[in-house]
Design an enzyme around this catalytic site. Structure first.
Site, PDB file in Angstrom:
ATOM      1  CB  THR A  91      -1.030  -0.079   1.055  1.00 11.99           C
ATOM      2  OG1 THR A  91      -1.945   1.093   1.061  1.00 11.99           O
ATOM      3  CG2 THR A  91      -0.465   0.058   2.457  1.00 11.99           C
ATOM      4  CE  LYS A 107      -1.758   0.437  -3.538  1.00 18.70           C
ATOM      5  NZ  LYS A 107      -3.389   0.600  -3.962  1.00 18.70           N
ATOM      6  CG  ASN A 109      -3.012  -4.483  -5.176  1.00 19.49           C
ATOM      7  OD1 ASN A 109      -2.650  -5.136  -6.106  1.00 19.49           O
ATOM      8  ND2 ASN A 109      -4.339  -4.276  -4.555  1.00 19.49           N
ATOM      9  CG  ASP A 140      -5.963  -1.540  -5.857  1.00 15.67           C
ATOM     10  OD1 ASP A 140      -6.725  -2.430  -4.801  1.00 15.67           O
ATOM     11  OD2 ASP A 140      -4.987  -1.040  -5.416  1.00 15.67           O
ATOM     12  CB  ALA A 175      -6.911  12.781 -11.693  1.00 11.25           C
ATOM     13  N   GLY A 176      -6.286  10.290  -8.879  1.00 10.17           N
ATOM     14  CA  GLY A 176      -5.068   9.813  -8.044  1.00 10.17           C
ATOM     15  C   GLY A 176      -4.874   8.576  -8.292  1.00 10.17           C
ATOM     16  CG  LEU A 207     -13.359   4.202  -6.458  1.00 12.30           C
ATOM     17  CD1 LEU A 207     -11.622   4.281  -6.799  1.00 12.30           C
ATOM     18  CD2 LEU A 207     -13.608   2.770  -7.234  1.00 12.30           C
ATOM     19  CE1 TYR A 243     -11.464   1.348   1.418  1.00 15.25           C
ATOM     20  CE2 TYR A 243     -12.103   0.951   3.722  1.00 15.25           C
ATOM     21  CZ  TYR A 243     -11.250   1.154   2.631  1.00 15.25           C
ATOM     22  OH  TYR A 243      -9.838   1.634   3.004  1.00 15.25           O
ATOM     23  N   GLY A 247     -17.824   0.974  -2.784  1.00 14.93           N
ATOM     24  CA  GLY A 247     -16.787   0.651  -2.770  1.00 14.93           C
ATOM     25  C   GLY A 247     -16.029  -0.773  -1.995  1.00 14.93           C
TER      26      GLY A 247
HETATM   27  P1  NAP Z   1      -5.265   9.873  -3.973  1.00 11.28           P
HETATM   28  O1  NAP Z   1      -4.022   9.209  -4.730  1.00 11.28           O
HETATM   29  O2  NAP Z   1      -4.860  10.780  -2.996  1.00 11.28           O
HETATM   30  O3  NAP Z   1      -6.274  10.794  -5.066  1.00 11.28           O
HETATM   31  C1  NAP Z   1      -7.225  11.492  -4.506  1.00 11.28           C
HETATM   32  C2  NAP Z   1      -7.830  12.312  -5.849  1.00 11.28           C
HETATM   33  O4  NAP Z   1      -8.950  13.038  -5.160  1.00 11.28           O
HETATM   34  C3  NAP Z   1      -7.001  13.520  -6.205  1.00 11.28           C
HETATM   35  O5  NAP Z   1      -7.367  13.715  -7.764  1.00 11.28           O
HETATM   36  C4  NAP Z   1      -7.199  14.455  -5.575  1.00 11.28           C
HETATM   37  O6  NAP Z   1      -7.003  15.779  -6.246  1.00 11.28           O
HETATM   38  C5  NAP Z   1      -8.823  14.194  -5.168  1.00 11.28           C
HETATM   39  N1  NAP Z   1      -9.382  15.044  -4.132  1.00 11.28           N
HETATM   40  C6  NAP Z   1      -9.114  14.717  -2.753  1.00 11.28           C
HETATM   41  N2  NAP Z   1      -9.526  15.401  -2.086  1.00 11.28           N
HETATM   42  C7  NAP Z   1     -10.514  16.371  -2.716  1.00 11.28           C
HETATM   43  C8  NAP Z   1     -11.335  17.248  -2.298  1.00 11.28           C
HETATM   44  N3  NAP Z   1     -11.709  17.580  -1.349  1.00 11.28           N
HETATM   45  N4  NAP Z   1     -12.229  17.806  -3.474  1.00 11.28           N
HETATM   46  C9  NAP Z   1     -11.829  17.403  -4.662  1.00 11.28           C
HETATM   47  N5  NAP Z   1     -11.035  16.540  -5.112  1.00 11.28           N
HETATM   48  C10 NAP Z   1     -10.175  15.965  -3.922  1.00 11.28           C
HETATM   49  O7  NAP Z   1      -6.219   8.923  -3.226  1.00 11.28           O
HETATM   50  P2  NAP Z   1      -6.691   7.361  -3.858  1.00 11.28           P
HETATM   51  O8  NAP Z   1      -5.758   6.238  -3.257  1.00 11.28           O
HETATM   52  O9  NAP Z   1      -6.531   7.283  -5.443  1.00 11.28           O
HETATM   53  O10 NAP Z   1      -7.953   7.127  -3.239  1.00 11.28           O
HETATM   54  C11 NAP Z   1      -8.892   7.859  -3.296  1.00 11.28           C
HETATM   55  C12 NAP Z   1     -10.348   7.215  -2.773  1.00 11.28           C
HETATM   56  O11 NAP Z   1     -10.415   5.703  -3.294  1.00 11.28           O
HETATM   57  C13 NAP Z   1     -10.115   7.062  -1.213  1.00 11.28           C
HETATM   58  O12 NAP Z   1     -11.336   7.247  -0.594  1.00 11.28           O
HETATM   59  C14 NAP Z   1     -10.077   5.604  -0.997  1.00 11.28           C
HETATM   60  O13 NAP Z   1     -10.161   5.012   0.249  1.00 11.28           O
HETATM   61  C15 NAP Z   1     -10.624   4.980  -2.302  1.00 11.28           C
HETATM   62  N6  NAP Z   1     -10.201   3.741  -2.538  1.00 11.28           N
HETATM   63  C16 NAP Z   1     -10.724   2.656  -2.440  1.00 11.28           C
HETATM   64  C17 NAP Z   1     -10.530   1.362  -2.765  1.00 11.28           C
HETATM   65  C18 NAP Z   1     -11.379   0.301  -2.626  1.00 11.28           C
HETATM   66  O14 NAP Z   1     -10.663  -1.048  -2.709  1.00 11.28           O
HETATM   67  N7  NAP Z   1     -12.582   0.290  -2.678  1.00 11.28           N
HETATM   68  C19 NAP Z   1      -9.077   1.475  -3.189  1.00 11.28           C
HETATM   69  C20 NAP Z   1      -8.205   2.358  -3.277  1.00 11.28           C
HETATM   70  C21 NAP Z   1      -8.598   3.618  -2.834  1.00 11.28           C
HETATM   71  P3  NAP Z   1      -5.691  16.552  -5.980  1.00 11.28           P
HETATM   72  O15 NAP Z   1      -4.888  15.736  -6.703  1.00 11.28           O
HETATM   73  O16 NAP Z   1      -6.211  17.960  -6.605  1.00 11.28           O
HETATM   74  O17 NAP Z   1      -5.539  16.866  -4.339  1.00 11.28           O
END
Ligand code: NAP
Length: 286
Positions: free
Chosen positions: A67, A71, A92, A107, A132-133, A226, A228, A249
């Site tokens: 994680t 990654k 992952n 994932d 876009a993360g 996504l 959960y 999610g």
């Molecule tokens: P990440 O790499 O930090 O990316 C987050 C994205 O969301 C970025 O584009 C960020 O924009 C945007 N963002 C963050 N806070 C924001 C806000 N307040 N308003 C608007 N945009 C916002 O995170 P990640 O790892 O991709 O995870 C994203 C979500 O997916 C999390 O909730 C995580 O728990 C979930 N997830 C779920 C699973 C599953 O198995 N269900 C797996 C992975 C992740 P900026 O770049 O502008 O900050």
């Protein structure tokens, strides 16, 4: 759990790992399947990653989940990567076999399986992502790999969204926009699958919700989140009120874990046990 000299070890490497739910879910799954495995959270400092992977290999671990923040960098310390990890550019899950370390990205496959569970058609469809993360990267690759026609990525930072979209050149059709642009809002008219890939609405900020011009969406659009925890975000509640089919999610989380379980053990994962444990763990956190 009865750990002994024959117990096979798997685990999670990350930094930090204190809040992970995976040990409870995976250990419940091993117990239900009658397998002599133990899943251990392992906090690995970023500057110790190479030594940690070498250590896991020499200690005879069957595999690990990987994680944040390892990654991408972990790819420098393993022998080969399977297609999903190559596409996403992140690993992952690692499987150690006969001294070989192979990297996977469950994932991506977990997200796709969460759609398949709900009989969502991907081939020929248009998807729109919010965010876009790292998780969005797995979602884009999964959708394109399974025949989506186009994926449009909307983020609060339009330039970031464009750069992110450009990074999929050669994999499929992607476009990036600021989600404040009219072009983005108008793209919702043709959207078949909408996915929130931001943490907006995640526990404890459960009342937060990404704003969207809901009346642009066709009623047939499937809306996914996504997140959960909670299992049903405000975003999904709104989507349901608007009459959309929704996918939360939890299914992606369980499917990616179940796929890792199957890669390590070669045995079908007890998904019902894993879902039940996730619900218990989330309820206990409240
Ligand atoms: P990440 O790499 O930090 O990316 C987050 C994205 O969301 C970025 O584009 C960020 O924009 C945007 N963002 C963050 N806070 C924001 C806000 N307040 N308003 C608007 N945009 C916002 O995170 P990640 O790892 O991709 O995870 C994203 C979500 O997916 C999390 O909730 C995580 O728990 C979930 N997830 C779920 C699973 C599953 O198995 N269900 C797996 C992975 C992740 P900026 O770049 O502008 O900050």
């Amino acid at each position: 759990m009865n750990i002994n000299g024959k117990t096979k070890a798997v685990g999670l490497i990350g930094w930090p790992v204190e809040h992970t739910m995976s040990p409870l879910i995976q250990n419940a799954a091993f117990e239900a399947a009658g397998l002599d495995y133990v899943y251990i959270p392992l906090a690995v400092r970023p500057d110790q990653l190479g030594q940690a992977v070498a250590g896991l290999r020499s200690l005879g671990f069957a595999g690990v989940n990987v994680t944040v923040p390892h990654k991408v960098n972990v790819m420098d310390h393993i022998d080969c990567v399977q297609r999903s990890a190559e596409l996403v550019g992140a690993v992952n899950t690692i499987v150690f076999t006969d001294g070989q370390a192979t990297g996977y990205n469950t994932d991506m496959d977990g997200f796709i399986q969460s759609l398949k569970n709900e009989k969502v058609v991907i081939k020929g469809k248009k998807a729109v992502l919010l965010g876009a993360g790292g998780a969005a990267r797995a979602v884009v690759c999964g959708l394109l790999e399974h025949g989506a026609n186009e994926v449009l990525i909307g983020a609060r930072d339009g330039q970031k969204a464009q750069l992110f979209a450009a990074s999929f050149a050669g994999i499929g059709q992607t476009i990036g926009h600021s989600w404040y642009d009219d072009d983005f809002t108008n793209s919702l008219l043709e959207c078949d699958i909408l996915v929130n890939c931001t943490p907006v609405g995640m526990y404890p900020q459960v009342n937060d919700e990404v704003s969207l011009v809901w009346d642009k969406l066709q009623p047939t659009c499937v809306v996914c989140d996504l997140i959960y925890n909670p299992a049903t975000t405000k975003f999904l509640e709104r989507a349901r009120r608007e009459g959309h089919k929704t996918v939360g999610g939890a299914a992606m989380l369980i499917e990616q874990g179940a796929l890792a379980f199957e890669l390590w053990t070669g045995i079908s994962a007890p998904r019902d046990v894993m879902y039940k444990k996730l619900a218990e763990v989330i309820a206990a956190k409240r």
